[in-house]
Every structure is written in C-alpha cells, then in structure tokens.
Design an enzyme around this catalytic site. Structure first.
Site, PDB file in Angstrom:
ATOM      1  N   GLU A  66       8.394   7.906 -10.305  1.00 55.11           N
ATOM      2  CA  GLU A  66       8.698   8.320 -11.687  1.00 55.11           C
ATOM      3  C   GLU A  66       7.699   9.362 -12.183  1.00 55.11           C
ATOM      4  O   GLU A  66       8.068  10.305 -12.891  1.00 55.11           O
ATOM      5  CB  GLU A  66       8.714   7.083 -12.590  1.00 55.11           C
ATOM      6  CG  GLU A  66       9.893   6.177 -12.256  1.00 55.11           C
ATOM      7  CD  GLU A  66       9.841   4.813 -12.953  1.00 55.11           C
ATOM      8  OE1 GLU A  66      10.892   4.323 -13.347  1.00 55.11           O
ATOM      9  OE2 GLU A  66       8.744   4.238 -13.083  1.00 55.11           O
ATOM     10  N   ALA A 107       3.297   1.047 -10.586  1.00 52.21           N
ATOM     11  CA  ALA A 107       2.485   0.357 -11.599  1.00 52.21           C
ATOM     12  C   ALA A 107       1.717  -0.767 -10.921  1.00 52.21           C
ATOM     13  O   ALA A 107       2.087  -1.218  -9.832  1.00 52.21           O
ATOM     14  CB  ALA A 107       3.391  -0.179 -12.691  1.00 52.21           C
ATOM     15  N   GLY A 143       6.630   3.523 -10.214  1.00 49.80           N
ATOM     16  CA  GLY A 143       6.016   4.445 -11.181  1.00 49.80           C
ATOM     17  C   GLY A 143       5.485   5.712 -10.515  1.00 49.80           C
ATOM     18  O   GLY A 143       5.388   6.760 -11.166  1.00 49.80           O
ATOM     19  N   GLU A 185      11.341  -1.505  -7.388  1.00 45.36           N
ATOM     20  CA  GLU A 185      11.105  -2.545  -8.395  1.00 45.36           C
ATOM     21  C   GLU A 185      11.998  -3.752  -8.218  1.00 45.36           C
ATOM     22  O   GLU A 185      11.603  -4.888  -8.473  1.00 45.36           O
ATOM     23  CB  GLU A 185      11.299  -1.972  -9.820  1.00 45.36           C
ATOM     24  CG  GLU A 185      10.245  -0.987 -10.273  1.00 45.36           C
ATOM     25  CD  GLU A 185      10.551   0.453  -9.893  1.00 45.36           C
ATOM     26  OE1 GLU A 185      11.368   0.692  -8.972  1.00 45.36           O
ATOM     27  OE2 GLU A 185       9.964   1.358 -10.512  1.00 45.36           O
TER      28      GLU A 185
HETATM   29  N1  DAK Z   1      -0.074  -2.537  -7.531  1.00 41.39           N
HETATM   30  C1  DAK Z   1      -1.254  -3.167  -7.214  1.00 41.39           C
HETATM   31  N2  DAK Z   1      -1.785  -3.150  -5.969  1.00 41.39           N
HETATM   32  C2  DAK Z   1      -1.102  -2.503  -5.005  1.00 41.39           C
HETATM   33  C3  DAK Z   1       0.119  -1.844  -5.255  1.00 41.39           C
HETATM   34  C4  DAK Z   1       0.637  -1.869  -6.591  1.00 41.39           C
HETATM   35  N3  DAK Z   1       1.771  -1.245  -6.949  1.00 41.39           N
HETATM   36  N4  DAK Z   1       0.548  -1.290  -4.097  1.00 41.39           N
HETATM   37  C5  DAK Z   1      -0.371  -1.612  -3.178  1.00 41.39           C
HETATM   38  N5  DAK Z   1      -1.375  -2.335  -3.712  1.00 41.39           N
HETATM   39  C6  DAK Z   1      -2.560  -2.876  -3.053  1.00 41.39           C
HETATM   40  C7  DAK Z   1      -2.173  -4.023  -2.124  1.00 41.39           C
HETATM   41  O1  DAK Z   1      -2.064  -5.230  -2.843  1.00 41.39           O
HETATM   42  C8  DAK Z   1      -3.341  -4.012  -1.166  1.00 41.39           C
HETATM   43  O2  DAK Z   1      -4.438  -4.641  -1.808  1.00 41.39           O
HETATM   44  P1  DAK Z   1      -5.400  -5.666  -1.007  1.00 41.39           P
HETATM   45  O3  DAK Z   1      -4.512  -6.713  -0.454  1.00 41.39           O
HETATM   46  O4  DAK Z   1      -6.020  -4.790   0.068  1.00 41.39           O
HETATM   47  O5  DAK Z   1      -6.369  -6.130  -2.034  1.00 41.39           O
HETATM   48  C9  DAK Z   1      -3.676  -2.539  -1.048  1.00 41.39           C
HETATM   49  O6  DAK Z   1      -3.110  -1.898  -2.187  1.00 41.39           O
HETATM   50  C10 DAK Z   1      -3.067  -1.896   0.199  1.00 41.39           C
HETATM   51  O7  DAK Z   1      -1.676  -2.193   0.215  1.00 41.39           O
HETATM   52  P2  DAK Z   1      -0.911  -2.771   1.493  1.00 41.39           P
HETATM   53  O8  DAK Z   1      -1.819  -3.630   2.327  1.00 41.39           O
HETATM   54  O9  DAK Z   1       0.360  -3.375   1.041  1.00 41.39           O
HETATM   55  O10 DAK Z   1      -0.659  -1.420   2.329  1.00 41.39           O
HETATM   56  P3  DAK Z   1       0.543  -1.090   3.316  1.00 41.39           P
HETATM   57  O11 DAK Z   1       0.209   0.229   3.920  1.00 41.39           O
HETATM   58  O12 DAK Z   1       0.836  -2.249   4.236  1.00 41.39           O
HETATM   59  O13 DAK Z   1       1.844  -0.922   2.390  1.00 41.39           O
HETATM   60  C11 DAK Z   1       3.053  -0.075   0.430  1.00 41.39           C
HETATM   61  C12 DAK Z   1       1.880   0.138   1.460  1.00 41.39           C
HETATM   62  C13 DAK Z   1       2.919   1.024  -0.590  1.00 41.39           C
HETATM   63  C14 DAK Z   1       4.392   0.045   1.166  1.00 41.39           C
HETATM   64  C15 DAK Z   1       2.915  -1.480  -0.186  1.00 41.39           C
HETATM   65  O14 DAK Z   1       1.584  -1.650  -0.646  1.00 41.39           O
HETATM   66  C16 DAK Z   1       3.858  -1.704  -1.317  1.00 41.39           C
HETATM   67  O15 DAK Z   1       5.034  -1.996  -1.087  1.00 41.39           O
HETATM   68  N6  DAK Z   1       3.339  -1.619  -2.558  1.00 41.39           N
HETATM   69  C17 DAK Z   1       4.106  -1.954  -3.741  1.00 41.39           C
HETATM   70  C18 DAK Z   1       5.085  -0.872  -4.092  1.00 41.39           C
HETATM   71  C19 DAK Z   1       5.898  -1.248  -5.294  1.00 41.39           C
HETATM   72  O16 DAK Z   1       6.623  -2.258  -5.314  1.00 41.39           O
HETATM   73  N7  DAK Z   1       5.847  -0.410  -6.372  1.00 41.39           N
HETATM   74  C20 DAK Z   1       6.580  -0.628  -7.570  1.00 41.39           C
HETATM   75  C21 DAK Z   1       5.709  -1.377  -8.572  1.00 41.39           C
HETATM   76  S1  DAK Z   1       6.551  -1.663 -10.123  1.00 41.39           S
HETATM   77  C22 DAK Z   1       6.870   1.469 -17.220  1.00 41.39           C
HETATM   78  C23 DAK Z   1       6.500   2.518 -16.401  1.00 41.39           C
HETATM   79  C24 DAK Z   1       6.447   2.351 -15.024  1.00 41.39           C
HETATM   80  C25 DAK Z   1       6.731   1.135 -14.463  1.00 41.39           C
HETATM   81  C26 DAK Z   1       7.112   0.073 -15.276  1.00 41.39           C
HETATM   82  C27 DAK Z   1       7.165   0.254 -16.665  1.00 41.39           C
HETATM   83  N8  DAK Z   1       6.943   1.625 -18.638  1.00 41.39           N
HETATM   84  C28 DAK Z   1       6.561   2.879 -19.225  1.00 41.39           C
HETATM   85  C29 DAK Z   1       7.390   0.562 -19.486  1.00 41.39           C
HETATM   86  C30 DAK Z   1       6.609   0.998 -13.021  1.00 41.39           C
HETATM   87  C31 DAK Z   1       6.772  -0.144 -12.341  1.00 41.39           C
HETATM   88  C32 DAK Z   1       6.416  -0.173 -10.920  1.00 41.39           C
HETATM   89  O17 DAK Z   1       6.023   0.802 -10.334  1.00 41.39           O
END
Ligand code: DAK
Length: 261
Positions: free
Chosen positions: A115, A69, A112, A135
């Site tokens: 998921e 997300a 997500g 998360e």
């Molecule tokens: N959201 C927004 N931007 C993101 C992002 C994300 N999840 N993941 C990456 N980006 C953006 C980064 O901020 C960066 O943007 P800039 O700085 O260039 O502006 C760009 O994408 C490239 O990312 P990185 O520079 O970090 O790239 P790397 O190759 O170094 O790393 C990575 C890739 C995928 C390992 C890293 O970006 C990362 O850890 N990303 C976050 C992963 C994460 O924590 N995902 C979980 C998010 S929470 C629901 C349904 C679903 C959900 C909740 C509720 N309901 C139905 C109620 C889901 C929740 C989630 O998924």
C-alpha cells in the site's frame, strides 16, 4: 525543527535535486510501526519544504521494502484502540506529498508495504520484488488503500485474487499489470529509480506539482470536473517563470533551466 529519525535514513541531496528516504528497521523487516509511519510523514513534509529537493525516492533494503503493518503491535489491540491510534491521518499526510515520489522496491512489499508503494507516484522494482496483500491470512483485510488503489491499478479480477487469497505477485507480473513502472536487476533498481527521479527533477517543479495534482484528481472525481481542474492548473503554469523559460529555451534551441518559480 529538523527531525532525527530512528527508523529512517534521510539524504536530502542523494543526487542533485533528488532526496532519498530509506526505511531502516531491518530486524522487523521494516514493519510499519506507528513511529515509522510518523517518521516517514515528517521526513516527506520536511523535504517538501526544502526548495533544493524536487523529487523524492522512497526505498527499503534489497531484502525488504516493507513487510506490512506491525503484526506484533496489532495483535494486542482492540478495534477502538486501532481507531484511536488514527494511522489514517499519517497515511493521508504521506499521500499529500506534493513533490513527485518514486518508490524503489526490492524484496517484500506486503500489506501496508504494498500500500505504501501505491501511495507513491511511480514504482521501480527489482527483479526480486513481491507485491501482495496477505492480510486475509491474518483474519483481517487491507486498511491502507489495498482494496481501492490496487483495484484501480490492476483491475477487479486481479485485485480480488490478491486480496482474497493473499498470494503475492512477482515484479514482472506487477509491471505487466501496471502496478510498477519498470523492473531492474537487483543491483540496479535504486540507480534506475534515481534515473527516473533525475529525469523528473530536470523539469519545472511548478509544472510537476500541478500536473501531479491533476493526475491524482482523475482518481477522485468524474471526467468533467477532472478536465476542469486540469484546465485551471494548465492556466496556472503560465503564472510561472518556468513557463517563460521553457518556451524561450525551445524557441532558442537550448535546454531550459527551470528554477521552480
Ligand atoms: N510485523 C511485525 N513483525 C514482522 C512482520 C510484520 N508485518 N513481518 C515480519 N516480521 C518479523 C518476524 O516476526 C520476524 O521476527 P523474529 O521472529 O525474528 O523476532 C522477523 O520479522 C523476520 O521475519 P521472518 O522470520 O518471518 O522472515 P521470512 O524471510 O521467513 O519471511 C515474510 C518474510 C515477509 C514473508 C514474513 O515475515 C511475513 O509473511 N510477514 C508478514 C507479512 C504480512 O502479513 N503483512 C501484512 C501485515 S497487516 C491501515 C494501514 C495499513 C494496514 C492496516 C491499517 N490503516 C491506515 C488503518 C496494514 C496492515 C498490514 O500490513
């Protein structure tokens, strides 16, 4: 009205009877912003209404399926705002896709993204795929089925480890755990997904729909009620022309030509 999505490419006939939906928000690593989820739900509903389409492949890019997300968007939201945005209803719309849905996953499938792959019926992964529920590292927990579908797929001990440490697993581990159907080299995973989709597209779409419903029912109910549901869908297949064609073809020693009627 046919949609013109901003973050998706939709190809209704990528292969005969097989549609492709490709997430295309590369700068944000296909982060699942509300609008992207809405576009996925709308695209799947349109493809479900298109009789030429029998199976749908959902994919991202080689680098990323979806990084979860949208953290930027969520970082400023209150609990009530999150509740009002009502992402759940979009996830439910995607879950209700009645045509077989194959995820072709390469690179990151996190939060997500993981998921979303689990909402699909089958997953073909590239060797570079990583599946994870990170998360907890953001101070939150899975909200799109990660604690429920993942646990059913891989078992409690593995799900607990993934959800509580946020550590992702490799494509091979995901295959060994039963989260993924097959793993292919990065240059071939999409072709492999098409191959799987084409094999299903050769079957009766009526039987495929009823069978998918019945398999999914096994996650939602107890055995007695599930078997009852299966039996009713089994009888229902006899109302289709495809059942007559399938059995006639077997007896005449030829390949069946299913029409989805
Ligand atoms: N959201 C927004 N931007 C993101 C992002 C994300 N999840 N993941 C990456 N980006 C953006 C980064 O901020 C960066 O943007 P800039 O700085 O260039 O502006 C760009 O994408 C490239 O990312 P990185 O520079 O970090 O790239 P790397 O190759 O170094 O790393 C990575 C890739 C995928 C390992 C890293 O970006 C990362 O850890 N990303 C976050 C992963 C994460 O924590 N995902 C979980 C998010 S929470 C629901 C349904 C679903 C959900 C909740 C509720 N309901 C139905 C109620 C889901 C929740 C989630 O998924």
């Amino acid at each position: 009205m046919p949609l013109s999505p901003q973050f998706l490419t939709v190809t209704p006939e990528a292969r005969p009877h097989v549609a492709l939906v490709q997430l295309n928000r590369p700068k944000e690593l296909n982060a699942l912003h509300y609008n992207l989820m809405l576009e996925i739900a709308q695209a799947l509903e349109e493809l479900c209404a298109n009789p030429a389409v029998r199976v749908i492949v959902l994919t991202g890019s080689e680098r990323v399926f979806a990084a979860g997300a949208d953290i930027k968007f969520m970082s400023e939201r209150t609990a009530v705002e999150m509740l009002e945005i009502d992402q759940i209803s979009l996830w439910e719309r995607i879950r209700k896709t009645h045509k077989p849905l194959v995820a072709a996953v390469s690179g990151f499938a996190l939060g997500g993204g993981c998921e979303l792959s689990m909402v699909c019926d089958m997953v073909v992964a590239s060797e570079t795929a990583q599946f994870g529920q990170p998360e907890i590292r953001l101070g939150i927990m899975p909200g799109g089925g990660g604690t429920q579908r993942l646990t059913r797929a891989v078992g409690k001990a593995r799900a607990m480890e993934m959800v509580l440490t946020g550590q992702p697993i490799s494509a091979q581990e995901a295959a060994d755990y039963g989260l993924v159907n097959r793993v292919a080299p990065v240059g071939q995973y999409l072709e492999e997904a098409y191959r799987l989709a084409a094999a299903i597209a050769r079957m009766s779409p009526v039987a495929a729909r009823l069978a998918k419903e019945a398999v999914n029912r096994s996650f939602e109910t107890h055995l007695d009620e599930g078997l009852n549901f299966e039996r009713k869908n089994f009888y229902l297949t006899f109302a289709s022309e495809d059942q007559k064609e399938g059995m006639a073809a077997f007896l005449e020693k030829r390949l069946p030509e299913f029409k989805g009627r």
